[in-house]
Scaffold this motif. Sequence first.
Motif, PDB file in Angstrom:
ATOM      1  N   LYS A   1      11.836  -5.236  -0.298  1.00 12.17           N
ATOM      2  CA  LYS A   1      10.717  -4.057  -0.618  1.00 12.17           C
ATOM      3  C   LYS A   1      10.821  -2.914   0.061  1.00 12.17           C
ATOM      4  O   LYS A   1      10.775  -1.833  -0.339  1.00 12.17           O
ATOM      5  CB  LYS A   1       9.307  -4.734  -0.089  1.00 12.17           C
ATOM      6  N   ILE A   2      11.171  -2.907   1.685  1.00 12.26           N
ATOM      7  CA  ILE A   2      11.867  -1.735   2.084  1.00 12.26           C
ATOM      8  C   ILE A   2      12.885  -0.877   1.452  1.00 12.26           C
ATOM      9  O   ILE A   2      12.824   0.254   1.209  1.00 12.26           O
ATOM     10  CB  ILE A   2      12.083  -2.114   3.571  1.00 12.26           C
ATOM     11  N   ASP A   3      13.947  -1.546   1.051  1.00 11.50           N
ATOM     12  CA  ASP A   3      15.013  -0.952   0.266  1.00 11.50           C
ATOM     13  C   ASP A   3      14.360  -0.374  -0.973  1.00 11.50           C
ATOM     14  O   ASP A   3      14.895   0.760  -1.291  1.00 11.50           O
ATOM     15  CB  ASP A   3      15.912  -2.052  -0.013  1.00 11.50           C
ATOM     16  N   SER A   4      13.599  -0.954  -1.812  1.00 14.95           N
ATOM     17  CA  SER A   4      13.206  -0.314  -3.163  1.00 14.95           C
ATOM     18  C   SER A   4      12.266   0.908  -2.690  1.00 14.95           C
ATOM     19  O   SER A   4      12.373   1.802  -3.460  1.00 14.95           O
ATOM     20  CB  SER A   4      12.108  -1.596  -3.793  1.00 14.95           C
ATOM     21  N   ILE A   5      11.423   1.004  -1.760  1.00 13.82           N
ATOM     22  CA  ILE A   5      10.682   1.990  -1.260  1.00 13.82           C
ATOM     23  C   ILE A   5      11.647   3.106  -0.829  1.00 13.82           C
ATOM     24  O   ILE A   5      11.650   4.325  -1.263  1.00 13.82           O
ATOM     25  CB  ILE A   5       9.771   1.857  -0.191  1.00 13.82           C
ATOM     26  N   VAL A   6      12.675   2.972  -0.221  1.00 15.76           N
ATOM     27  CA  VAL A   6      13.635   3.961   0.402  1.00 15.76           C
ATOM     28  C   VAL A   6      14.560   4.371  -0.644  1.00 15.76           C
ATOM     29  O   VAL A   6      14.616   5.970  -0.675  1.00 15.76           O
ATOM     30  CB  VAL A   6      14.538   3.172   1.538  1.00 15.76           C
TER      31      VAL A   6
ATOM     32  N   VAL B   1      14.445  15.562   4.805  1.00 16.03           N
ATOM     33  CA  VAL B   1      15.322  14.676   5.603  1.00 16.03           C
ATOM     34  C   VAL B   1      14.779  13.865   6.820  1.00 16.03           C
ATOM     35  O   VAL B   1      14.939  12.882   6.945  1.00 16.03           O
ATOM     36  CB  VAL B   1      16.568  15.170   5.486  1.00 16.03           C
ATOM     37  N   ALA B   2      13.999  14.823   7.668  1.00 17.38           N
ATOM     38  CA  ALA B   2      13.755  14.466   8.932  1.00 17.38           C
ATOM     39  C   ALA B   2      12.475  13.773   8.791  1.00 17.38           C
ATOM     40  O   ALA B   2      12.376  12.463   9.207  1.00 17.38           O
ATOM     41  CB  ALA B   2      13.584  15.533   9.720  1.00 17.38           C
ATOM     42  N   TYR B   3      11.506  14.179   7.668  1.00 18.86           N
ATOM     43  CA  TYR B   3      10.534  13.347   7.745  1.00 18.86           C
ATOM     44  C   TYR B   3      10.849  11.996   6.880  1.00 18.86           C
ATOM     45  O   TYR B   3       9.983  11.050   7.092  1.00 18.86           O
ATOM     46  CB  TYR B   3       9.428  14.095   6.966  1.00 18.86           C
ATOM     47  N   GLY B   4      11.793  11.850   6.110  1.00 15.14           N
ATOM     48  CA  GLY B   4      12.173  10.753   5.262  1.00 15.14           C
ATOM     49  C   GLY B   4      12.675   9.790   6.434  1.00 15.14           C
ATOM     50  O   GLY B   4      12.302   8.583   6.375  1.00 15.14           O
ATOM     51  N   GLY B   5      13.372  10.119   7.488  1.00  9.92           N
ATOM     52  CA  GLY B   5      13.662   9.225   8.491  1.00  9.92           C
ATOM     53  C   GLY B   5      12.667   8.523   9.348  1.00  9.92           C
ATOM     54  O   GLY B   5      12.652   7.465   9.462  1.00  9.92           O
ATOM     55  N   VAL B   6      11.502   9.509   9.512  1.00 10.91           N
ATOM     56  CA  VAL B   6      10.398   9.197  10.183  1.00 10.91           C
ATOM     57  C   VAL B   6       9.599   7.929   9.434  1.00 10.91           C
ATOM     58  O   VAL B   6       9.248   7.042   9.891  1.00 10.91           O
ATOM     59  CB  VAL B   6       9.284  10.220  10.407  1.00 10.91           C
ATOM     60  N   GLN B   7       9.492   8.374   8.024  1.00 13.83           N
ATOM     61  CA  GLN B   7       8.707   7.237   7.146  1.00 13.83           C
ATOM     62  C   GLN B   7       9.624   5.977   6.959  1.00 13.83           C
ATOM     63  O   GLN B   7       9.006   4.768   7.127  1.00 13.83           O
ATOM     64  CB  GLN B   7       8.668   7.986   5.539  1.00 13.83           C
ATOM     65  N   MET B   8      10.858   6.235   7.156  1.00 11.72           N
ATOM     66  CA  MET B   8      11.522   4.873   7.047  1.00 11.72           C
ATOM     67  C   MET B   8      11.339   3.937   8.164  1.00 11.72           C
ATOM     68  O   MET B   8      11.517   2.677   8.159  1.00 11.72           O
ATOM     69  CB  MET B   8      13.377   5.176   7.044  1.00 11.72           C
ATOM     70  N   GLY B   9      11.289   4.720   9.502  1.00 13.95           N
ATOM     71  CA  GLY B   9      11.046   3.980  10.764  1.00 13.95           C
ATOM     72  C   GLY B   9       9.647   3.238  10.704  1.00 13.95           C
ATOM     73  O   GLY B   9       9.436   2.076  11.147  1.00 13.95           O
ATOM     74  N   GLN B  10       8.904   3.839   9.845  1.00 10.23           N
ATOM     75  CA  GLN B  10       7.291   3.438   9.570  1.00 10.23           C
ATOM     76  C   GLN B  10       7.407   1.947   8.966  1.00 10.23           C
ATOM     77  O   GLN B  10       6.540   1.031   9.138  1.00 10.23           O
ATOM     78  CB  GLN B  10       6.571   4.345   9.237  1.00 10.23           C
TER      79      GLN B  10
ATOM     80  N   LEU C   1       0.742  -1.042   0.070  1.00 11.75           N
ATOM     81  CA  LEU C   1      -0.134   0.019   0.037  1.00 11.75           C
ATOM     82  C   LEU C   1       0.938   1.169  -0.039  1.00 11.75           C
ATOM     83  O   LEU C   1       0.305   2.285  -0.458  1.00 11.75           O
ATOM     84  CB  LEU C   1      -0.986  -0.080   1.298  1.00 11.75           C
ATOM     85  N   SER C   2       2.114   1.145   0.346  1.00 10.68           N
ATOM     86  CA  SER C   2       2.809   2.442   0.516  1.00 10.68           C
ATOM     87  C   SER C   2       3.693   2.520  -0.692  1.00 10.68           C
ATOM     88  O   SER C   2       4.306   3.519  -0.903  1.00 10.68           O
ATOM     89  CB  SER C   2       3.919   2.076   1.568  1.00 10.68           C
ATOM     90  N   SER C   3       3.614   1.473  -1.766  1.00 14.34           N
ATOM     91  CA  SER C   3       4.521   1.853  -3.008  1.00 14.34           C
ATOM     92  C   SER C   3       3.508   2.866  -3.803  1.00 14.34           C
ATOM     93  O   SER C   3       2.421   2.689  -3.977  1.00 14.34           O
ATOM     94  CB  SER C   3       4.521   0.379  -3.594  1.00 14.34           C
ATOM     95  N   THR C   4       4.483   3.587  -4.483  1.00 18.03           N
ATOM     96  CA  THR C   4       3.793   4.993  -5.201  1.00 18.03           C
ATOM     97  C   THR C   4       4.552   4.831  -6.457  1.00 18.03           C
ATOM     98  O   THR C   4       5.873   4.642  -6.477  1.00 18.03           O
ATOM     99  CB  THR C   4       3.955   6.091  -4.469  1.00 18.03           C
ATOM    100  N   ASN C   5       3.799   5.119  -7.585  1.00 20.55           N
ATOM    101  CA  ASN C   5       4.385   5.430  -8.946  1.00 20.55           C
ATOM    102  C   ASN C   5       5.174   6.939  -8.497  1.00 20.55           C
ATOM    103  O   ASN C   5       4.551   8.060  -8.982  1.00 20.55           O
ATOM    104  CB  ASN C   5       3.363   5.481  -9.956  1.00 20.55           C
TER     105      ASN C   5
END
Length: 257
Positions: free
Chosen positions: A233-238, A148-157, A90-94
Amino acid sequence: MKRLFSILAITLMVAFGTVNATTTSAAAVATTVVSSIQDDAAATATEDLGFHQELKKRFIEGGAGFMGIVLLCLILGLAIAIERIIFLNLSSTNTKKLTQKVEDALQSGGVEAAKEVCRNTKGPVASIFYQGLDRTDEGLEAAEKAVVAYGGVQMGQLEKNVSWISLFIALAPMLGFMGTVIGMIQAFDKIEAAGDMQPSLVAGGIKVALLTTVFGLIVAIILQIFYNYIIAKIDSIVNDMEDASITLMDLLIRHKK
């Protein structure tokens, strides 16, 4: 004449007996074939059901103590893995399509239009875009820090609860090995109590020991497959998030000009 009738009667009796013998033989052959087919069908049905029955039998023979804990590791690990897979899908985006929409919105309606596009799009990339766009009034540096900060938050999610899967992967074979050790100790206790080395005394304990190890390894293998898929999958989204963040800053720089 009487002799002729006698010969005819004997001939008819022989012919009738031959027919009866042929019919009986054919019936016996048919019965044998039908019985063979039924036996083959029964054997096939037994083979089809044999794997599940054998698995259930071996699981019960392994003992309720360690086998129950190993089964619990499998259930919890699979539950977390399935939840993570659904969340990641569900988190994957084009990203390319979203970037083009944001760029068009910036050119046509400005920052507010671009933020509206991000609000209507699901996924961590859209959330990062929104945070960066929301800080554009404070300058590009503030927008970059927000991204950058919010990217770290999303990575934690994205990585949430994944460590539990790795725990169950390590725990299942360890429990199996512990069951193996305990089974071997029980086998040697029986040998010591009997005072004689007999295979029948130690066979049960060794079998239980090996079964716990086998099931522990099976659980670890199953969970390892799911774990590797989730990490990939996580690596791809990151990677998409990082590329999208760089693209967003380029868009903001061009928009400021």
